[in-house]
Design an enzyme around this catalytic site. Sequence first.
Site, short mmCIF file in Angstrom:
data_model
loop_
_atom_site.label_atom_id
_atom_site.label_comp_id
_atom_site.label_asym_id
_atom_site.label_seq_id
_atom_site.Cartn_x
_atom_site.Cartn_y
_atom_site.Cartn_z
N LYS A 98 -11.72 4.11 -9.10
CA LYS A 98 -10.49 3.32 -9.14
C LYS A 98 -10.09 3.02 -10.58
O LYS A 98 -10.93 2.96 -11.46
CB LYS A 98 -10.68 1.96 -8.47
CG LYS A 98 -11.38 1.95 -7.15
CD LYS A 98 -11.29 0.58 -6.50
CE LYS A 98 -12.26 -0.42 -7.09
NZ LYS A 98 -12.11 -1.76 -6.51
N ASP A 131 0.82 -1.21 0.00
CA ASP A 131 0.00 0.00 0.00
C ASP A 131 0.86 1.26 0.00
O ASP A 131 1.96 1.27 0.54
CB ASP A 131 -0.85 -0.01 1.27
CG ASP A 131 -2.19 0.67 1.06
OD1 ASP A 131 -2.43 1.19 -0.04
OD2 ASP A 131 -2.99 0.66 2.00
N HIS A 136 0.10 5.79 -0.05
CA HIS A 136 -0.82 6.91 -0.23
C HIS A 136 -0.01 8.14 -0.60
O HIS A 136 0.97 8.45 0.06
CB HIS A 136 -1.64 7.11 1.04
CG HIS A 136 -2.53 5.95 1.31
ND1 HIS A 136 -2.15 4.90 2.11
CD2 HIS A 136 -3.75 5.62 0.81
CE1 HIS A 136 -3.11 3.98 2.11
NE2 HIS A 136 -4.09 4.39 1.33
#
Length: 648
Positions: free
Chosen positions: A472, A386, A388
């Site tokens: 997405k 992950d 961000h």
Amino acid sequence: MINITLPDGSVKQFDKGSTPMNIAFSISAGLARNVISAKFNDNVVETITPLEEDGNLVLLTFKDDDGKQAFWHSTAHLLAQAITKLYPGVNLTIGPSIEKGFYYDVDPNGQAISENDFPEIEKKMLELARGKHDFQMHPVSKTEALEYYKTKNNPYKVELIENLTDGEITFCDHDDFTDLCRGGHIPNTGFIKAVKLMNIAGAYWRGDENNAQLTRIYGISFPKQKELKEYLELLEEAKKRDHRKLGKEMKLFAFSQKVGLGLPLWLPKGAALRDRLEKFLKDAQENAGYQPVVSPHIGQKELYMTSGHFQKYGEDSFQSIKTPQDGEEYLLKPMNCPHHCEIYNAQTWSYRDLPQRYAEFGTVYRYEQSGELHGLTRVRGFTQDDAHIFCTPAQLDEEFKKVIDLVLYVFGSLGFENFTAQVSLRDTENPSKYIGSDENWEKAESAILNAAEEKGLTYKIVKGEAAFYGPKLDFMVKDALGRQWQLGTIQVDYNLPERFELEYKGSDNEMHRPVMIHRAPFGSLERFIAILIEHTGGNFPLWLMPEQATILSISEKYENYSKKVLSLLKKHEIRATFDNRGETMGKKIREAEMNKTPYMLIVGESEVENETVSVRKHGGEDLGQMSITSFAEIINAQIDKEIYKFEV
RNA sequence: GCCGACGUAGCUCAGGGGUAGAGCGUUUCCUUGGUAAGGAAAAGGUCACGAGUUCAAUUCUCGUCGUUGGCUCCA
């Protein structure tokens, strides 16, 4: 007369009302024998549909995808006919063709149909097929159609017809069987020579779990028995690549009933493989300006209330963790983003500091429905690669495109060339599923579409598949059996920054809200490795292979030299093992082959004398005798070719 | 979660109302071998778990758990 343009560009004249079959005959009798469907001006038509105007005509055989669809759809009619005959009283619903075959959903009306009945149904189908009954479409009025199915007491067809407009309703007849159908058939049932019913499953009417559960029968059919046989053999081959089977055989991972459902255990070889993949991506991310962060596995419930995850998923998730203190509630982390938002919030930012890119291999836990668990592709505890990215709205497009590059680099390096890019937008008719303003959604959606366009991706748009906080761009890859899985994902999010009140100071000396990009090129390590196993059949790229080479000594006499070779290989950072059992060379080679070991190093008298090894590649190629250094060079050259640096 | 199928040795599987079998693997012994299975012996199973039917259940029935094919869901 009408002008018909054929795929080769030639234009021919035919009588008005000529059918595709007439036209096929005019070209060649051989073609006419194989034509099973046709496309006129991009619409699938029957071979007996009269053509009344000029247009482009494509004659379809079973080799064409649209031909297959017509073939399979027609077989679905045949299945329905057979079932109706064998199980009077069943209610038919829908029976479409699918990517590989067809299915028919029926309400068995209390009768039991099971896999054991398949041979009988198949037999009936072939028997009916041999009658060479024509498929014939004819229009019916809505009143007539409703009347027909009301008499038959079939509420499903009645519901379908009620949603259709008068004038567009057609029935299809063949033999003594009639079905509501919009068309796309082969000329007659005689083309169907091989039928196999594959499996039976429950399926909800109209895909809604609140509706009645129907019985779905899946099947496939072919014009030739031989083609069916080949298809079934292909399926058998695919099953050999199943990651659950290979994962067990190669000792990569395991599950334990004691540990819990959907909670994978990584065995040493699998863990090492994971580690290599992590390192590979970490290197690329470092080059791309990401900074590693670390966050804990649990967080206060309040955190997920702020993000909205709790309201959306809380009920269906692992429940809160008890603490000795009353009033404290913690949750297992289902997502890393709330934590990363708080990492961003740990200090104040100027527009000059952005973008901030926080990366973490974060393990998350989600209570997936038990029926949905599937090997490593759907689990309850998994690690996302992950990250961000917090950036200014002006930086968004650029950042998004960079992420696409990174995902393509990862997929390219690991040989995933056949992916589908999917843009998932919100379902505007169902706004309660999402958080945030229309304005934010529109900005986010157009950012994704622009980036996908500019990067020249071929993508498809699916409405209603967005995450609750944003749209997405997903990268989907198929497993060995053709099931599609989402791997990489990139998401644009204007909403969590608002909920977490993220800010930065702009050049205008005012506070502004950053935009967030959520992204994971692998998606989850678990799923990615599962698909990697299925694509490679366990023959991973050399740099990922748990065991790159194994030393096979011809007899136990060469133990000392073999051990020396082993330690030299280790110095060259080659992962190797040594098989010194008292077995024959044939057996050791066979086992190493089955083990998928890329290189076998054979050591005997001659090798000891010359300080060499004899190299056999997986699959049988003999590279001859060479020094350990030369072997190391071969290995390293191969790895260098396989893995390259990610440059921004 | 729902519908169906399945659960027998470490693995792959056969069997079947009278308390179990094969191949591979493992261990030991013989063999010291040159590119996909050398030979022999041994160990290894409450037949997933619980209840019921039966003189007797691993086998039949029901339930639970798990696996599996779909459906629904998927932050």
